[in-house]
Design an enzyme around this catalytic site. Structure first.
Site, PDB file in Angstrom:
ATOM      1  N   SER A  44      -9.983  46.948  61.522  1.00  0.00           N
ATOM      2  CA  SER A  44      -9.341  48.016  62.291  1.00  0.00           C
ATOM      3  C   SER A  44     -10.393  48.834  63.038  1.00  0.00           C
ATOM      4  CB  SER A  44      -8.571  48.946  61.345  1.00  0.00           C
ATOM      5  OG  SER A  44      -7.806  48.178  60.458  1.00  0.00           O
ATOM      6  N   LYS A  63     -21.767  44.144  60.295  1.00  0.00           N
ATOM      7  CA  LYS A  63     -20.525  44.859  60.589  1.00  0.00           C
ATOM      8  C   LYS A  63     -20.873  46.002  61.529  1.00  0.00           C
ATOM      9  CE  LYS A  63     -16.764  47.031  57.954  1.00  0.00           C
ATOM     10  NZ  LYS A  63     -16.139  47.017  56.591  1.00  0.00           N
ATOM     11  N   ALA A 116     -20.897  35.572  53.990  1.00  0.00           N
ATOM     12  CA  ALA A 116     -20.071  34.628  53.228  1.00  0.00           C
ATOM     13  C   ALA A 116     -19.708  33.489  54.170  1.00  0.00           C
ATOM     14  CB  ALA A 116     -18.819  35.325  52.724  1.00  0.00           C
ATOM     15  N   ASP A 159      -8.044  48.134  47.705  1.00  0.00           N
ATOM     16  CA  ASP A 159      -7.503  47.291  48.774  1.00  0.00           C
ATOM     17  C   ASP A 159      -7.794  45.819  48.501  1.00  0.00           C
ATOM     18  OD1 ASP A 159      -7.755  47.074  52.433  1.00  0.00           O
ATOM     19  OD2 ASP A 159      -6.106  46.625  51.033  1.00  0.00           O
ATOM     20  N   GLU A 163      -7.624  38.354  51.674  1.00  0.00           N
ATOM     21  CA  GLU A 163      -8.540  38.367  52.843  1.00  0.00           C
ATOM     22  C   GLU A 163      -9.784  39.198  52.577  1.00  0.00           C
ATOM     23  OE1 GLU A 163      -5.057  40.361  54.812  1.00  0.00           O
ATOM     24  OE2 GLU A 163      -6.593  40.591  56.365  1.00  0.00           O
TER      25      GLU A 163
HETATM   26  N1  LIG Z   1     -19.826  39.503  54.630  1.00  0.00           N
HETATM   27  C1  LIG Z   1     -19.010  38.785  55.432  1.00  0.00           C
HETATM   28  N2  LIG Z   1     -19.251  37.467  55.622  1.00  0.00           N
HETATM   29  C2  LIG Z   1     -18.432  36.736  56.391  1.00  0.00           C
HETATM   30  N3  LIG Z   1     -17.337  37.225  57.028  1.00  0.00           N
HETATM   31  C3  LIG Z   1     -17.069  38.537  56.878  1.00  0.00           C
HETATM   32  C4  LIG Z   1     -17.871  39.381  56.074  1.00  0.00           C
HETATM   33  N4  LIG Z   1     -17.355  40.640  56.106  1.00  0.00           N
HETATM   34  C5  LIG Z   1     -16.267  40.572  56.891  1.00  0.00           C
HETATM   35  N5  LIG Z   1     -16.086  39.322  57.345  1.00  0.00           N
HETATM   36  C6  LIG Z   1     -15.008  38.883  58.236  1.00  0.00           C
HETATM   37  O1  LIG Z   1     -14.767  39.898  59.196  1.00  0.00           O
HETATM   38  C7  LIG Z   1     -13.408  40.361  59.111  1.00  0.00           C
HETATM   39  C8  LIG Z   1     -13.400  41.847  59.329  1.00  0.00           C
HETATM   40  O2  LIG Z   1     -14.029  42.435  58.223  1.00  0.00           O
HETATM   41  P1  LIG Z   1     -14.158  44.040  58.143  1.00  0.00           P
HETATM   42  O3  LIG Z   1     -14.597  44.369  56.766  1.00  0.00           O
HETATM   43  O4  LIG Z   1     -14.921  44.539  59.276  1.00  0.00           O
HETATM   44  O5  LIG Z   1     -12.697  44.536  58.439  1.00  0.00           O
HETATM   45  P2  LIG Z   1     -11.592  44.625  57.319  1.00  0.00           P
HETATM   46  O6  LIG Z   1     -12.044  45.642  56.348  1.00  0.00           O
HETATM   47  O7  LIG Z   1     -11.290  43.257  56.846  1.00  0.00           O
HETATM   48  O8  LIG Z   1     -10.360  45.138  58.125  1.00  0.00           O
HETATM   49  P3  LIG Z   1      -9.761  46.592  57.889  1.00  0.00           P
HETATM   50  O9  LIG Z   1     -10.832  47.524  58.335  1.00  0.00           O
HETATM   51  O10 LIG Z   1      -8.551  46.568  58.736  1.00  0.00           O
HETATM   52  O11 LIG Z   1      -9.480  46.662  56.405  1.00  0.00           O
HETATM   53  C9  LIG Z   1     -12.940  39.971  57.712  1.00  0.00           C
HETATM   54  O12 LIG Z   1     -11.538  39.754  57.705  1.00  0.00           O
HETATM   55  C10 LIG Z   1     -13.713  38.707  57.441  1.00  0.00           C
HETATM   56  O13 LIG Z   1     -13.006  37.595  57.961  1.00  0.00           O
END
Ligand SMILES: Nc1ncnc2c1ncn2[C@@H]1O[C@H](COP(=O)(O)OP(=O)(O)OP(=O)(O)O)[C@@H](O)[C@H]1O
Ligand SMILES: O=C(O)[C@@H]1CCC(=O)N(CCc2ccc(Cl)cc2)[C@H]1c1ccccc1Cl
Length: 319
Positions: A44, A63, A116, A159, A163
């Site tokens: 988000s 991120k 990951a 949370d 996912e």
């Molecule tokens: N450490 C990581 N390694 C690989 N992919 C990742 C990692 N962290 C996040 N992602 C990917 O990026 C997407 C967005 O992650 P992010 O934590 O930024 O948002 P979110 O927390 O999932 O969404 P929201 O903020 O709506 O809860 C995740 O759904 C995942 O697919």
């Protein structure tokens, strides 16, 4: 040279006694230290990129958050809390994403996280409907070990959902997204009251939110146990227990415990889910454990499990 082994350190005349790590690992990072690659996903308030450190060639998930968006959505506190929680977790649990560095520029914040490589549990479920009961048992065990670690440090995730469960390159679980986490304090009840007055919307994701988070916006360790029940149901069956055309309908089903099990749902897993999806948080399996989470570990679903060594992840795909 004649080296003297003392406590695992070799005291050898030609060995450099300087114990500081190599400079490159320690120096403060900036965006220019990385080559940014593909977008791994969007949140988000964030975009996550695959990135490579130009000095070490190591891959990370970075991120990136836009400050203006965070401020506009009043999420600064969440960002600061996610950083604080990741700092508390450090690199002392194999089951949580690790925060290596943070830095910023005038427009953005950057979190350099462990990468990951094998995506998230939700994507796997979408590919193969549900996990084998062996996979379900293995990854539920890793999730429980992660929750024991998190809760013993006074942190509630709030949370948990497929996912937010990622697979590392070696297919071990990596729990992520601690932006909604809550750091429990001794005087938490007052905070809760403060939270209740302050917060009129729930934290988390509709299908996994616990009844108490809906009724009196309180959340504690047992809220994660509710989400655990929902996750086990989903990885065994491929669908979520509480489904509906709108968040309101989902909330009504949660509050009335309106769910059932599909034909053929593993009987032992069903018993475990039924003991977690309990309206009263105090009655959930694990809620009253002297030591977390013995009553979960002792459930028949984990019969034969060696909790001190779960062994390698089972083959994800039927070979
Ligand atoms: N450490 C990581 N390694 C690989 N992919 C990742 C990692 N962290 C996040 N992602 C990917 O990026 C997407 C967005 O992650 P992010 O934590 O930024 O948002 P979110 O927390 O999932 O969404 P929201 O903020 O709506 O809860 C995740 O759904 C995942 O697919
Ligand atoms: O907590 C920290 O480590 C620093 C402290 C100094 C600092 O200015 N920041 C950024 C604080 C911040 C948070 C949200 C917005 Cl929208 C803007 C600035 C913090 C920060 C820097 C980089 C990445 C994340 C964070 Cl929280």
């Amino acid at each position: 040279c004649v080296c003297l082994e003392v406590h695992g350190f070799s005291l050898c005349p030609s060995v450099n006694f300087n114990m500081t790590p190599p400079a490159e690992e320690v120096r403060k990072r900036t965006p220019s230290d990385y080559i940014f690659g593909k977008v791994l996903g969007e949140g988000s308030f964030s975009t996550v990129y695959l990135a490579k450190d130009i000095h070490t060639n190591k891959e990370y998930a970075i991120k990136v958050l836009e400050k203006a968006h965070i401020i506009r959505e009043k999420k600064t506190e969440n960002v600061m809390r996610e950083k604080e929680v990741l700092r508390i977790l450090g690199n002392s649990s194999p089951y949580f994403v690790r925060l290596y560095w943070t830095f910023q520029d005038p427009e953005r914040l950057y979190f350099v996280l462990s990468y990951a490589k094998n995506g998230d549990v939700l994507s796997q479920l979408e590919k193969q409907q549900c996990l084998s009961i062996e996979c379900a048992r293995y990854y539920t065990s890793e999730l429980i070990l992660g929750l024991e670690f998190l809760h013993d440090r006074g942190i509630v995730h709030r949370d948990l959902k497929p996912e937010n469960l990622l697979f590392q390159e070696n297919w071990h679980l990596l729990i992520t997204d601690l932006g909604s986490a809550k750091i429990m304090t001794d005087c938490d009840n007052e905070n809760d009251d403060f939270d209740k007055r302050r917060r009129n919307s729930f934290v988390g994701t509709a299908q996994f939110v616990s009844p108490e988070m809906l009724t009196d916006t309180s959340s504690s360790y047992e809220s994660d146990l509710w989400a655990l029940g929902c996750i086990i149901y989903q990885i065994v069956s491929g669908v979520m227990p509480f489904r509906g055309g709108s968040e309101y309908l989902v909330f009504q089903k949660i509050l009335k415990l309106l769910y059932d099990f599909p034909e053929g749902f593993d009987r032992v897993a069903k018993d475990l889910v039924e003991k977690l999806l309990v309206i009263d948080p105090r009655q959930r399996l694990g809620a009253n454990d002297e030591k977390r989470y013995t009553s979960l570990r002792d459930h028949a679903f984990f019969n034969g499990q060696n909790w001190d060594d779960l062994g390698p992840p089972p083959a994800m795909f039927d070979t």
